[in-house]
Design a protein around this motif. Structure first.
Motif, PDB file in Angstrom:
ATOM      1  N   LEU A 152      10.957  -1.559   2.827  1.00  0.00           N
ATOM      2  CA  LEU A 152      11.930  -0.882   2.442  1.00  0.00           C
ATOM      3  C   LEU A 152      11.176  -0.606   0.875  1.00  0.00           C
ATOM      4  CD1 LEU A 152      14.446   0.903   2.364  1.00  0.00           C
ATOM      5  CD2 LEU A 152      15.825  -1.025   1.580  1.00  0.00           C
ATOM      6  N   ILE A 153      11.092   0.717   0.632  1.00  0.00           N
ATOM      7  CA  ILE A 153      10.648   1.118  -0.476  1.00  0.00           C
ATOM      8  C   ILE A 153      11.234   2.061  -1.402  1.00  0.00           C
ATOM      9  CG2 ILE A 153       8.581   2.370  -1.705  1.00  0.00           C
ATOM     10  CD1 ILE A 153       6.862   1.517   0.925  1.00  0.00           C
ATOM     11  N   SER A 154      11.681   1.893  -2.898  1.00  0.00           N
ATOM     12  CA  SER A 154      12.390   2.755  -3.466  1.00  0.00           C
ATOM     13  C   SER A 154      11.860   3.054  -4.836  1.00  0.00           C
ATOM     14  CB  SER A 154      13.885   2.104  -3.633  1.00  0.00           C
ATOM     15  OG  SER A 154      14.713   2.982  -4.569  1.00  0.00           O
ATOM     16  N   ARG A 155      11.849   4.565  -5.044  1.00  0.00           N
ATOM     17  CA  ARG A 155      11.423   4.877  -6.486  1.00  0.00           C
ATOM     18  C   ARG A 155      12.657   4.714  -7.607  1.00  0.00           C
ATOM     19  NH1 ARG A 155       9.186  10.694  -4.988  1.00  0.00           N
ATOM     20  NH2 ARG A 155       6.708   9.995  -4.370  1.00  0.00           N
ATOM     21  N   TYR A 156      13.814   4.272  -6.931  1.00  0.00           N
ATOM     22  CA  TYR A 156      14.948   3.995  -8.018  1.00  0.00           C
ATOM     23  C   TYR A 156      15.240   2.621  -8.139  1.00  0.00           C
ATOM     24  CZ  TYR A 156      16.037   8.466  -6.383  1.00  0.00           C
ATOM     25  OH  TYR A 156      16.012  10.018  -5.828  1.00  0.00           O
ATOM     26  N   PRO A 157      15.828   2.119  -9.210  1.00  0.00           N
ATOM     27  CA  PRO A 157      15.972   0.694  -9.402  1.00  0.00           C
ATOM     28  C   PRO A 157      16.910   0.018  -8.393  1.00  0.00           C
ATOM     29  CG  PRO A 157      16.249   2.043 -11.296  1.00  0.00           C
ATOM     30  CD  PRO A 157      16.253   2.883 -10.084  1.00  0.00           C
ATOM     31  N   VAL A 158      16.385  -1.295  -8.000  1.00  0.00           N
ATOM     32  CA  VAL A 158      17.305  -2.038  -7.278  1.00  0.00           C
ATOM     33  C   VAL A 158      17.883  -2.973  -7.786  1.00  0.00           C
ATOM     34  CG1 VAL A 158      17.113  -3.498  -5.032  1.00  0.00           C
ATOM     35  CG2 VAL A 158      15.733  -1.558  -5.321  1.00  0.00           C
ATOM     36  N   SER A 159      19.237  -3.199  -7.644  1.00  0.00           N
ATOM     37  CA  SER A 159      20.186  -4.555  -8.146  1.00  0.00           C
ATOM     38  C   SER A 159      20.333  -5.423  -7.482  1.00  0.00           C
ATOM     39  CB  SER A 159      21.394  -4.220  -8.799  1.00  0.00           C
ATOM     40  OG  SER A 159      22.147  -3.650  -7.804  1.00  0.00           O
ATOM     41  N   LYS A 160      20.235  -5.365  -6.110  1.00  0.00           N
ATOM     42  CA  LYS A 160      20.231  -6.434  -5.212  1.00  0.00           C
ATOM     43  C   LYS A 160      19.590  -6.394  -3.819  1.00  0.00           C
ATOM     44  CE  LYS A 160      24.372  -8.005  -4.500  1.00  0.00           C
ATOM     45  NZ  LYS A 160      25.948  -7.990  -3.946  1.00  0.00           N
ATOM     46  N   TRP A 161      18.991  -7.339  -3.224  1.00  0.00           N
ATOM     47  CA  TRP A 161      18.311  -7.346  -1.975  1.00  0.00           C
ATOM     48  C   TRP A 161      19.236  -8.244  -1.036  1.00  0.00           C
ATOM     49  CZ3 TRP A 161      14.496  -3.962  -0.776  1.00  0.00           C
ATOM     50  CH2 TRP A 161      13.457  -3.401  -1.950  1.00  0.00           C
ATOM     51  N   ILE A 217       0.790  -1.204  -0.051  1.00  0.00           N
ATOM     52  CA  ILE A 217       0.124   0.095   0.124  1.00  0.00           C
ATOM     53  C   ILE A 217       0.860   1.395  -0.213  1.00  0.00           C
ATOM     54  CG2 ILE A 217      -1.592   1.296   1.520  1.00  0.00           C
ATOM     55  CD1 ILE A 217      -2.822  -1.291   2.330  1.00  0.00           C
ATOM     56  N   ALA A 218       1.801   1.216   0.677  1.00  0.00           N
ATOM     57  CA  ALA A 218       2.557   2.529   0.957  1.00  0.00           C
ATOM     58  C   ALA A 218       3.562   2.452  -0.467  1.00  0.00           C
ATOM     59  CB  ALA A 218       3.843   2.347   2.011  1.00  0.00           C
ATOM     60  N   ALA A 219       3.845   1.502  -1.220  1.00  0.00           N
ATOM     61  CA  ALA A 219       4.587   1.852  -2.227  1.00  0.00           C
ATOM     62  C   ALA A 219       3.640   2.246  -3.329  1.00  0.00           C
ATOM     63  CB  ALA A 219       5.038   0.152  -2.885  1.00  0.00           C
ATOM     64  N   ARG A 220       2.381   1.934  -3.323  1.00  0.00           N
ATOM     65  CA  ARG A 220       1.579   2.458  -4.492  1.00  0.00           C
ATOM     66  C   ARG A 220       1.295   3.936  -4.118  1.00  0.00           C
ATOM     67  NH1 ARG A 220      -1.010  -2.642  -3.494  1.00  0.00           N
ATOM     68  NH2 ARG A 220      -2.758  -1.720  -2.082  1.00  0.00           N
ATOM     69  N   ALA A 221       1.364   4.087  -2.777  1.00  0.00           N
ATOM     70  CA  ALA A 221       1.171   5.757  -2.596  1.00  0.00           C
ATOM     71  C   ALA A 221       2.180   6.620  -2.896  1.00  0.00           C
ATOM     72  CB  ALA A 221       0.807   5.600  -0.892  1.00  0.00           C
ATOM     73  N   LEU A 222       3.447   5.946  -3.160  1.00  0.00           N
ATOM     74  CA  LEU A 222       4.646   6.887  -3.510  1.00  0.00           C
ATOM     75  C   LEU A 222       4.933   6.313  -5.104  1.00  0.00           C
ATOM     76  CD1 LEU A 222       7.009   6.210  -0.575  1.00  0.00           C
ATOM     77  CD2 LEU A 222       5.728   8.318  -1.280  1.00  0.00           C
ATOM     78  N   ASP A 223       3.935   5.555  -5.674  1.00  0.00           N
ATOM     79  CA  ASP A 223       4.272   5.297  -7.191  1.00  0.00           C
ATOM     80  C   ASP A 223       5.719   4.998  -7.270  1.00  0.00           C
ATOM     81  OD1 ASP A 223       3.758   4.872  -9.802  1.00  0.00           O
ATOM     82  OD2 ASP A 223       4.302   6.988 -10.452  1.00  0.00           O
ATOM     83  N   ALA A 224       5.981   4.138  -6.157  1.00  0.00           N
ATOM     84  CA  ALA A 224       7.346   3.617  -6.200  1.00  0.00           C
ATOM     85  C   ALA A 224       7.236   2.056  -6.630  1.00  0.00           C
ATOM     86  CB  ALA A 224       7.956   3.570  -4.867  1.00  0.00           C
ATOM     87  N   PRO A 225       8.207   1.397  -7.787  1.00  0.00           N
ATOM     88  CA  PRO A 225       8.117   0.088  -8.382  1.00  0.00           C
ATOM     89  C   PRO A 225       8.817  -0.599  -7.668  1.00  0.00           C
ATOM     90  CG  PRO A 225       9.229   1.549  -9.565  1.00  0.00           C
ATOM     91  CD  PRO A 225       8.876   2.435  -8.598  1.00  0.00           C
TER      92      PRO A 225
END
Length: 259
Positions: free
Chosen positions: A99-108, A56-64
């Motif tokens: 953890l939410i990011s608008r930037y691409p993630v290469s590793k978790w 829900i929080a990720a959608r609120a920030l439009d964070a993929p």
């Protein structure tokens, strides 16, 4: 780039005690964070409407890019067991961090922290000064390698123990674990420790010094955004630090703007 950390209190409002997904959405949207760490996060818990609060929080920030890391299966304060791995707990109520990011993630990367072996007195809100002995919970660290406008960096979210001394041990563990990931490195979360102690024990630089708890009249900073001193100069300067009052939680979010 805006960094933020927020202890959600599983999305509950102190006004009416309810978890409303629309209210949660509005609260997170108002943060407008590019990287957001969340603590006290529910997934499939009946007390929060069986919702996935991180999603829900990720959608609120439009964070993929987002991920939930469960620390335990069950409900805090009731019955629970430690989460044994990323594949554990599906279809069961879980509690942890996001953890939410608008930037691409290469590793978790997920690092698990053991709970303190003893119960500890904790103040329970309500009339009078009520102290109860609580069993500590397992904790977890969720780190992501991000590709941002300022280059590659590591951002990690965590929520440390409330047991004095044990949270110091956990903070040292977190710092050691993050050394294996690319610099610059950032740690965001509720560390259950004051800023001065955090700085001395971690050796990292606090990027924002503001009280965050309790939300109505904050007196102490429990929520922090830290930067590893190594390679921190690769990031632009801090331009703003804010702790806005939210419509949910007993903590205030901490926001740090850089660049």
């Amino acid at each position: 780039m805006r960094l933020a950390t927020f202890n959600l209190l599983h999305g509950r409002s102190l006004t009416d005690g309810l978890v409303d997904p629309d209210r949660l959405t509005a609260a997170v949207t108002a943060l407008d964070a590019d990287v957001l760490a969340l603590q006290e996060v529910d997934r499939d818990q009946s007390r929060s409407g069986n919702l996935d609060l991180t999603a829900i929080a990720a959608r609120a920030l439009d964070a993929p890019h987002h991920r939930f890391a469960g620390a335990l299966v069950g409900t805090p304060g009731e019955g629970f067991r430690p989460l044994t791995g990323d594949d554990d707990g599906h279809g069961e109520p879980c509690y942890g961090i996001g953890l939410i990011s608008r930037y691409p993630v290469s590793k978790w990367r997920v690092t698990r922290l053991t709970p303190a072996p003893v119960r500890s007195p904790v103040h329970v809100p309500g009339p009078g000064r009520n102290l109860v002995l609580l069993r500590d919970e397992p904790r977890v660290v969720l780190a992501a390698v991000l590709h941002t406008p300022y280059g590659t960096l590591t951002a990690a979210a965590t929520h440390l123990s409330f047991v004095p001394g044990w949270n110091l041990r956990q903070l040292r563990q977190v710092v050691r674990a993050l050394r294996a990931l690319p610099a610059p490195r950032l740690l965001l979360g509720d560390l259950n420790l004051p800023a001065g102690v955090v700085r001395v024990v971690s050796g990292w630089r606090p990027l924002g010094r503001r009280p965050t708890y309790p939300a109505g009249e904050p007196r102490v900073q429990l929520d922090h955004i830290l930067g590893d001193r190594h390679a921190l100069r690769r990031l632009p300067p801090i331009t703003a630090v804010t702790t806005p009052l939210s419509t949910i939680s007993d903590h205030r979010p901490l926001l740090v703007d850089i660049g």
